[in-house]
Design a protein around this motif. Structure first.
Motif, PDB file in Angstrom:
ATOM      1  N   THR A  19       0.722  -1.153   0.094  1.00 56.61           N
ATOM      2  CA  THR A  19      -0.017  -0.116   0.123  1.00 56.61           C
ATOM      3  C   THR A  19       0.713   1.325  -0.135  1.00 56.61           C
ATOM      4  O   THR A  19       0.230   2.438  -0.039  1.00 56.61           O
ATOM      5  CB  THR A  19      -0.873   0.161   1.080  1.00 56.61           C
ATOM      6  N   LEU A  20       2.207   1.066   0.032  1.00 54.24           N
ATOM      7  CA  LEU A  20       2.982   2.427   0.044  1.00 54.24           C
ATOM      8  C   LEU A  20       2.885   3.170  -1.229  1.00 54.24           C
ATOM      9  O   LEU A  20       2.915   2.383  -2.277  1.00 54.24           O
ATOM     10  CB  LEU A  20       4.498   1.909   0.550  1.00 54.24           C
ATOM     11  N   PRO A  21       3.359   4.441  -1.051  1.00 52.34           N
ATOM     12  CA  PRO A  21       3.504   5.213  -2.464  1.00 52.34           C
ATOM     13  C   PRO A  21       4.722   4.728  -3.248  1.00 52.34           C
ATOM     14  O   PRO A  21       5.736   4.101  -2.696  1.00 52.34           O
ATOM     15  CB  PRO A  21       3.514   6.612  -1.960  1.00 52.34           C
ATOM     16  N   ILE A  26      10.578   1.763  -4.306  1.00 50.79           N
ATOM     17  CA  ILE A  26      11.079   1.937  -5.640  1.00 50.79           C
ATOM     18  C   ILE A  26      11.398   0.468  -6.504  1.00 50.79           C
ATOM     19  O   ILE A  26      10.837   0.403  -7.619  1.00 50.79           O
ATOM     20  CB  ILE A  26      12.411   2.613  -5.483  1.00 50.79           C
ATOM     21  N   VAL A  27      12.047  -0.281  -5.894  1.00 53.33           N
ATOM     22  CA  VAL A  27      12.377  -1.702  -6.281  1.00 53.33           C
ATOM     23  C   VAL A  27      12.256  -2.456  -5.069  1.00 53.33           C
ATOM     24  O   VAL A  27      12.733  -2.060  -4.083  1.00 53.33           O
ATOM     25  CB  VAL A  27      13.207  -1.754  -7.132  1.00 53.33           C
ATOM     26  N   SER A  28      12.064  -3.801  -5.419  1.00 57.64           N
ATOM     27  CA  SER A  28      12.416  -4.724  -4.073  1.00 57.64           C
ATOM     28  C   SER A  28      12.722  -6.144  -4.759  1.00 57.64           C
ATOM     29  O   SER A  28      12.256  -6.451  -5.822  1.00 57.64           O
ATOM     30  CB  SER A  28      11.135  -4.643  -3.130  1.00 57.64           C
ATOM     31  N   ASP A  29      13.135  -7.215  -3.808  1.00 55.21           N
ATOM     32  CA  ASP A  29      13.104  -8.325  -4.113  1.00 55.21           C
ATOM     33  C   ASP A  29      13.027  -9.243  -2.822  1.00 55.21           C
ATOM     34  O   ASP A  29      12.417  -8.596  -1.786  1.00 55.21           O
ATOM     35  CB  ASP A  29      14.578  -8.922  -4.744  1.00 55.21           C
ATOM     36  N   THR A  35      13.899   2.633  -1.126  1.00 56.67           N
ATOM     37  CA  THR A  35      13.245   3.643  -0.552  1.00 56.67           C
ATOM     38  C   THR A  35      13.600   4.985  -0.797  1.00 56.67           C
ATOM     39  O   THR A  35      14.875   5.171  -0.603  1.00 56.67           O
ATOM     40  CB  THR A  35      12.575   3.485   0.685  1.00 56.67           C
ATOM     41  N   HIS A  36      12.853   6.006  -1.107  1.00 55.15           N
ATOM     42  CA  HIS A  36      13.635   7.531  -0.862  1.00 55.15           C
ATOM     43  C   HIS A  36      13.281   7.674   0.436  1.00 55.15           C
ATOM     44  O   HIS A  36      12.537   7.818   1.218  1.00 55.15           O
ATOM     45  CB  HIS A  36      12.621   8.549  -1.891  1.00 55.15           C
ATOM     46  N   ALA A  37      14.582   8.540   0.904  1.00 54.84           N
ATOM     47  CA  ALA A  37      14.660   8.988   2.333  1.00 54.84           C
ATOM     48  C   ALA A  37      13.502  10.064   2.693  1.00 54.84           C
ATOM     49  O   ALA A  37      13.380  10.788   1.534  1.00 54.84           O
ATOM     50  CB  ALA A  37      16.277   9.595   2.608  1.00 54.84           C
ATOM     51  N   VAL A  38      13.110   9.921   3.838  1.00 55.75           N
ATOM     52  CA  VAL A  38      12.068  11.140   4.121  1.00 55.75           C
ATOM     53  C   VAL A  38      12.903  12.149   4.902  1.00 55.75           C
ATOM     54  O   VAL A  38      13.934  11.946   5.416  1.00 55.75           O
ATOM     55  CB  VAL A  38      11.106  10.392   5.240  1.00 55.75           C
ATOM     56  N   ARG A  39      12.257  13.254   4.928  1.00 54.05           N
ATOM     57  CA  ARG A  39      12.789  14.513   5.645  1.00 54.05           C
ATOM     58  C   ARG A  39      14.443  14.766   5.112  1.00 54.05           C
ATOM     59  O   ARG A  39      15.257  14.810   5.787  1.00 54.05           O
ATOM     60  CB  ARG A  39      12.971  14.097   6.994  1.00 54.05           C
ATOM     61  N   THR A  40      14.433  15.028   3.803  1.00 47.35           N
ATOM     62  CA  THR A  40      15.898  15.444   3.174  1.00 47.35           C
ATOM     63  C   THR A  40      15.376  16.469   2.089  1.00 47.35           C
ATOM     64  O   THR A  40      14.193  16.536   1.633  1.00 47.35           O
ATOM     65  CB  THR A  40      16.466  14.271   2.455  1.00 47.35           C
ATOM     66  N   SER A  41      16.553  17.232   1.937  1.00 40.98           N
ATOM     67  CA  SER A  41      16.247  18.297   1.132  1.00 40.98           C
ATOM     68  C   SER A  41      17.121  17.892  -0.375  1.00 40.98           C
ATOM     69  O   SER A  41      17.223  18.927  -1.213  1.00 40.98           O
ATOM     70  CB  SER A  41      17.041  19.678   1.566  1.00 40.98           C
ATOM     71  N   MET A  42      17.833  16.758  -0.289  1.00 36.25           N
ATOM     72  CA  MET A  42      18.416  16.104  -1.411  1.00 36.25           C
ATOM     73  C   MET A  42      17.336  15.139  -2.189  1.00 36.25           C
ATOM     74  O   MET A  42      17.242  14.149  -1.958  1.00 36.25           O
ATOM     75  CB  MET A  42      19.581  15.364  -1.096  1.00 36.25           C
ATOM     76  N   PRO A  43      16.846  15.521  -3.442  1.00 32.72           N
ATOM     77  CA  PRO A  43      16.090  14.729  -4.302  1.00 32.72           C
ATOM     78  C   PRO A  43      17.119  13.393  -4.581  1.00 32.72           C
ATOM     79  O   PRO A  43      18.148  13.525  -5.214  1.00 32.72           O
ATOM     80  CB  PRO A  43      15.876  15.604  -5.568  1.00 32.72           C
ATOM     81  N   GLU A 138       7.767  15.298  -5.710  1.00 31.59           N
ATOM     82  CA  GLU A 138       9.126  15.053  -6.374  1.00 31.59           C
ATOM     83  C   GLU A 138       9.767  13.724  -6.088  1.00 31.59           C
ATOM     84  O   GLU A 138      10.418  13.203  -6.735  1.00 31.59           O
ATOM     85  CB  GLU A 138      10.178  16.261  -5.780  1.00 31.59           C
ATOM     86  N   MET A 139       9.676  13.269  -4.824  1.00 36.44           N
ATOM     87  CA  MET A 139      10.150  12.197  -4.294  1.00 36.44           C
ATOM     88  C   MET A 139       9.482  10.712  -5.171  1.00 36.44           C
ATOM     89  O   MET A 139      10.419  10.027  -5.724  1.00 36.44           O
ATOM     90  CB  MET A 139      10.009  11.698  -2.832  1.00 36.44           C
ATOM     91  N   ASN A 140       8.384  10.846  -5.181  1.00 34.21           N
ATOM     92  CA  ASN A 140       7.634   9.943  -6.240  1.00 34.21           C
ATOM     93  C   ASN A 140       8.003  10.123  -7.729  1.00 34.21           C
ATOM     94  O   ASN A 140       8.211   8.930  -8.495  1.00 34.21           O
ATOM     95  CB  ASN A 140       5.906  10.096  -6.233  1.00 34.21           C
ATOM     96  N   ARG A 141       8.375  11.178  -8.163  1.00 40.04           N
ATOM     97  CA  ARG A 141       8.726  11.351  -9.636  1.00 40.04           C
ATOM     98  C   ARG A 141      10.377  10.711  -9.887  1.00 40.04           C
ATOM     99  O   ARG A 141      10.518   9.829 -10.617  1.00 40.04           O
ATOM    100  CB  ARG A 141       8.936  12.830  -9.890  1.00 40.04           C
ATOM    101  N   VAL A 142      11.078  10.859  -8.993  1.00 35.94           N
ATOM    102  CA  VAL A 142      12.580  10.565  -8.908  1.00 35.94           C
ATOM    103  C   VAL A 142      12.613   9.030  -8.566  1.00 35.94           C
ATOM    104  O   VAL A 142      13.006   8.361  -9.193  1.00 35.94           O
ATOM    105  CB  VAL A 142      13.304  11.146  -7.763  1.00 35.94           C
ATOM    106  N   ALA A 143      11.493   8.619  -7.759  1.00 29.36           N
ATOM    107  CA  ALA A 143      11.331   7.006  -7.590  1.00 29.36           C
ATOM    108  C   ALA A 143      10.965   6.451  -8.800  1.00 29.36           C
ATOM    109  O   ALA A 143      11.561   5.295  -8.931  1.00 29.36           O
ATOM    110  CB  ALA A 143      10.376   6.997  -6.273  1.00 29.36           C
ATOM    111  N   LEU A 144       9.951   6.839  -9.405  1.00 29.75           N
ATOM    112  CA  LEU A 144       9.662   6.305 -10.772  1.00 29.75           C
ATOM    113  C   LEU A 144      10.683   6.117 -11.821  1.00 29.75           C
ATOM    114  O   LEU A 144      10.643   5.401 -12.466  1.00 29.75           O
ATOM    115  CB  LEU A 144       8.127   6.889 -11.321  1.00 29.75           C
ATOM    116  N   ALA A 145      11.332   7.148 -12.108  1.00 27.38           N
ATOM    117  CA  ALA A 145      12.571   7.293 -12.873  1.00 27.38           C
ATOM    118  C   ALA A 145      13.665   6.370 -12.560  1.00 27.38           C
ATOM    119  O   ALA A 145      14.140   5.610 -13.336  1.00 27.38           O
ATOM    120  CB  ALA A 145      13.057   8.872 -12.836  1.00 27.38           C
TER     121      ALA A 145
END
Length: 159
Positions: A19-21, A26-29, A35-43, A138-145
């Protein structure tokens, strides 16, 4: 290894994986998730998390260790392609209460990054003000890329 608990952020996230965004899966096995880090200013600040609860690198299985090595390289290549970073940093501490679950930060080091933010100084980019944080969009955009670049990686399949 310790038993997963409700106090562990990574275990809680892993328990609701489906259920996560996109930024949280991003990927898993069977062994790792990215995952994208939370609470960061670095995309593009990514985190590699073992799927099972582990609190020490020494407790990783041989398969987890082998998968980690390949995953770090593939994630770094994807970050270069998506963000244009000059290189990536990889770090692991897992000391903050609630975040003792082993996890590896893979941080894009951009060419223009200020000298005081290079090396361990990059951690100053965590926990910025709300206005400085990378937005969830932006995190979702980067994650999908990133997912697009990692889709064919043998050690990490898309969800």
């Amino acid at each position: 290894m310790t038993t997963p608990s409700e106090d562990c952020y990574s275990c809680r996230q892993g328990a609701s994986y489906d259920t996560l965004p996109p930024r949280e899966r991003i990927v898993s096995d069977a062994l790792w998730r990215v995952t994208h880090a939370v609470r960061t200013s670095m995309p593009g600040w990514l985190v590699l998390v073992p799927r099972r609860h582990v609190t020490s690198i020494a407790d990783l299985t041989e398969d987890e260790a082998a998968g980690l090595g390949l995953l770090q390289v593939h994630v770094s290549r994807a970050l270069q392609a998506v963000t244009g970073c000059a290189k990536t940093y990889v770090a692991q501490f897992a000391e903050k209460p609630g975040f003792e679950h082993v996890h590896f930060h893979v941080v894009p080091r951009m060419a223009g990054l200020a000298p005081e933010l290079r090396g361990p100084g990059v951690f100053a980019l965590l926990n910025p003000t709300e206005a400085e944080r990378v937005s969830t969009a932006e995190m979702n955009r980067v994650a999908l890329a990133i997912r697009g670049h990692l889709g064919s990686v043998p050690s990490a399949s898309t969800p």
